[in-house]
Write an enzyme that holds these catalytic residues in place. Structure first.
Site, PDB file in Angstrom:
ATOM      1  N   HIS A  74     -22.079  42.162  43.581  1.00  0.00           N
ATOM      2  CA  HIS A  74     -21.900  42.468  42.224  1.00  0.00           C
ATOM      3  C   HIS A  74     -22.467  41.507  41.259  1.00  0.00           C
ATOM      4  O   HIS A  74     -21.940  40.079  41.050  1.00  0.00           O
ATOM      5  CB  HIS A  74     -20.681  42.926  41.744  1.00  0.00           C
ATOM      6  N   TYR A 202     -14.668  46.846  32.295  1.00  0.00           N
ATOM      7  CA  TYR A 202     -13.276  46.417  31.639  1.00  0.00           C
ATOM      8  C   TYR A 202     -13.364  47.264  30.195  1.00  0.00           C
ATOM      9  O   TYR A 202     -14.353  46.968  29.514  1.00  0.00           O
ATOM     10  CB  TYR A 202     -13.189  45.154  31.444  1.00  0.00           C
ATOM     11  N   PRO A 294      -3.838  40.054  36.515  1.00  0.00           N
ATOM     12  CA  PRO A 294      -5.186  40.393  37.488  1.00  0.00           C
ATOM     13  C   PRO A 294      -6.166  40.519  36.711  1.00  0.00           C
ATOM     14  O   PRO A 294      -7.488  40.625  37.306  1.00  0.00           O
ATOM     15  CB  PRO A 294      -4.785  41.573  38.131  1.00  0.00           C
ATOM     16  N   LYS A 298      -8.461  36.783  39.508  1.00  0.00           N
ATOM     17  CA  LYS A 298      -8.206  35.338  39.823  1.00  0.00           C
ATOM     18  C   LYS A 298      -7.372  34.924  41.068  1.00  0.00           C
ATOM     19  O   LYS A 298      -7.248  34.082  41.604  1.00  0.00           O
ATOM     20  CB  LYS A 298      -8.047  34.344  38.874  1.00  0.00           C
ATOM     21  N   TYR A 386     -15.647  33.970  35.009  1.00  0.00           N
ATOM     22  CA  TYR A 386     -15.413  35.129  35.918  1.00  0.00           C
ATOM     23  C   TYR A 386     -15.670  34.913  37.307  1.00  0.00           C
ATOM     24  O   TYR A 386     -15.376  35.272  38.291  1.00  0.00           O
ATOM     25  CB  TYR A 386     -16.031  36.339  35.388  1.00  0.00           C
TER      26      TYR A 386
END
Ligand code: FAS
Ligand code: PHB
Length: 396
Positions: A74, A202, A294, A298, A386
């Site tokens: 991704h 998100y 979450p 991580k 990220y």
């Protein structure tokens, strides 16, 4: 029954299994003691995103074959505000990408590798207890099928998660804990339907946070933020699909394929760190030492970086009698842990609806999301956290 090993590992989650596999590649003898059954451990549905550093450790451990074949690279993810989304291109901004591959699969691959080599991996080890961790002759006791066992060792590594006995074995006057408990949880759904987008979404929505994730091109993973008072029975599939369609926005909703949930659960969110991550002959790794919400994906990745550091230190100790890696482990691991804690706390604050949020606080979220949308620099900061900060940042 009495036995001896070099390293006794408590817990067969990702941290314990990966550490055991890494130590095996270095010729270091260890045993893994797990309270649950193999089926229970392999049945857990948890994380879904692997940082490049975690993939590299799984390669080093010799368990990345299926991950290479089935893992989904991704290069970016989407951030949505009130239904309108924009893309954060990690590859373009950082030169790195993540891999979507479920923690369930990682655990399965690690257990299969252990069993293929006849490794000392003990399931249903009951009443595990740690002894003499502050002395020079540490040992672990447990029982299995009514037989008492004692394992003498050089070191014990607590990979037994948030509720395990290892952290509790460190004297209260030595241990320092830091915690934030969030006033909401995540209701997660797993369904054998194609994802609504090629990448993760998100979403910050007035009704609350939502996340569209996946496990494969035919298996989706979704989450909605819910009050801690919510009960699973109040969320039949149809209500959850309707809420997801509202919170993820019209584009995602138009592509959303509904289907029966094959797993549904509510998890609480907390930020938690225990210091130090070493006491005498005991080391802590993974959720035994720290928990993150979450949101930043991580938890699993921090567990992997902990055991990567620890395996390096143990290899130097046994190979060259060089204990510096072990002596520096806690400080080095915690430096990285706190950076991930900060990111996960920040990303949760940016995307979730807090019960005490007033209009000003909401405007702050909207302004920050609009700034990230508009600024390459702001997106680069988000992207590099990220995708996983380089180890060098944490070692200072
Ligand atoms: P784990 O908790 O995975 O493993 C600890 C092991 O120790 C378990 O197998 C347990 O049975 C064993 N154990 C406990 N007590 C013992 C005892 N007394 N004796 C022997 N063994 C004992 N992270 C993400 O990045 N993304 C997510 O979406 C995400 N979702 C999550 C959902 C849930 C419900 C939970 C609880 C966590 C989630 N996490 C997520 C975080 C999760 O992935 C952890 O970070 C990861 O499992 C950490 O791995 P371990 O440190 O190995 O701990
Ligand atoms: C998941 O797919 O379970 C997942 C992905 C990203 C997150 C959290 C969970 O931030």
């Amino acid at each position: 029954m009495r036995s001896r090993t070099q390293v006794a590992i408590i817990g067969a989650g990702p941290a314990g299994l990966l550490l055991s596999q890494l130590l095996h590649t270095q010729g270091i003898d260890c045993v893994v003691l797990e309270r649950q059954t193999q089926a229970h451990v392999e049945g857990r549905i948890r994380a879904g995103v692997l940082e490049p550093g975690t993939v590299a450790l799984l390669e080093q451990a010799g368990v990345a074959g299926r991950l290479r074949r089935e893992g989904l690279p991704h290069h970016g993810f989407r951030l949505a505000l009130d239904g309108a989304s924009f893309r954060v291109d990690m590859q373009d901004l950082t030169g790195r990408a993540v891999t979507v591959y479920g923690q369930t699969e990682v655990t399965h691959d690690l257990i299969a590798a252990h069993q293929a080599r006849g490794a000392a991996l003990v399931f249903q080890a009951a009443d595990v207890a740690l002894h003499d961790i502050a002395g020079d002759t540490p040992f672990v006791t447990y029982s299995q099928d009514g037989t008492a066992h004692r394992v003498d060792c050089d070191y014990i590594v607590g990979c037994d998660g948030y509720h395990g006995p290892s952290r509790a074995s460190i004297p209260p006057d030595v241990l320092r804990v830091f915690e934030r408990v969030y006033p909401f949880g995540w209701l997660g759904l797993l369904a054998d339907v194609p994802p609504c987008d090629e990448e993760l979404i998100y979403s910050n929505h007035p009704r609350g946070f939502a996340l569209a994730s996946m496990r494969s091109p035919t298996r989706s993973r979704y989450y909605v933020q819910v009050p801690l008072s919510e009960k699973l029975e109040d969320w039949p599939d149809e209500r959850l699909w309707d809420e997801l369609a509202l919170r993820l926005g019209p584009d995602a909703a138009a592509n959303m394929v509904r289907g029966p949930s094959i797993e549904k659960s509510i998890v609480p969110l907390r930020s938690f760190v225990a210091e130090p991550m070493r006491h005498g002959r005991l080391f802590l790794a993974g959720d035994a030492a720290h928990i993150v919400p979450p949101t930043g994906a991580k938890g699993l990745n921090l567990a992997a970086s902990d055991v990567g550091l620890l395996a390096e230190g143990l290899a130097a100790y046994y190979r060259e009698h060089n204990a510096s890696g072990l002596e520096q482990y806690s400080a080095r691991a915690l430096s990285r842990v706190w950076m991930a804690e900060r990111f996960s706390w920040w990303f949760t604050g940016l995307t979730h609806r807090f019960p005490d949020m007033d209009d000003f606080a909401r405007r702050m979220q909207v302004a920050e999301l609009n700034y990230i949308r508009a600024s390459d620099h702001a997106r680069r900061v988000l992207a590099e956290n990220y995708v996983g900060l380089p180890m060098a940042y944490a070692l200072g």
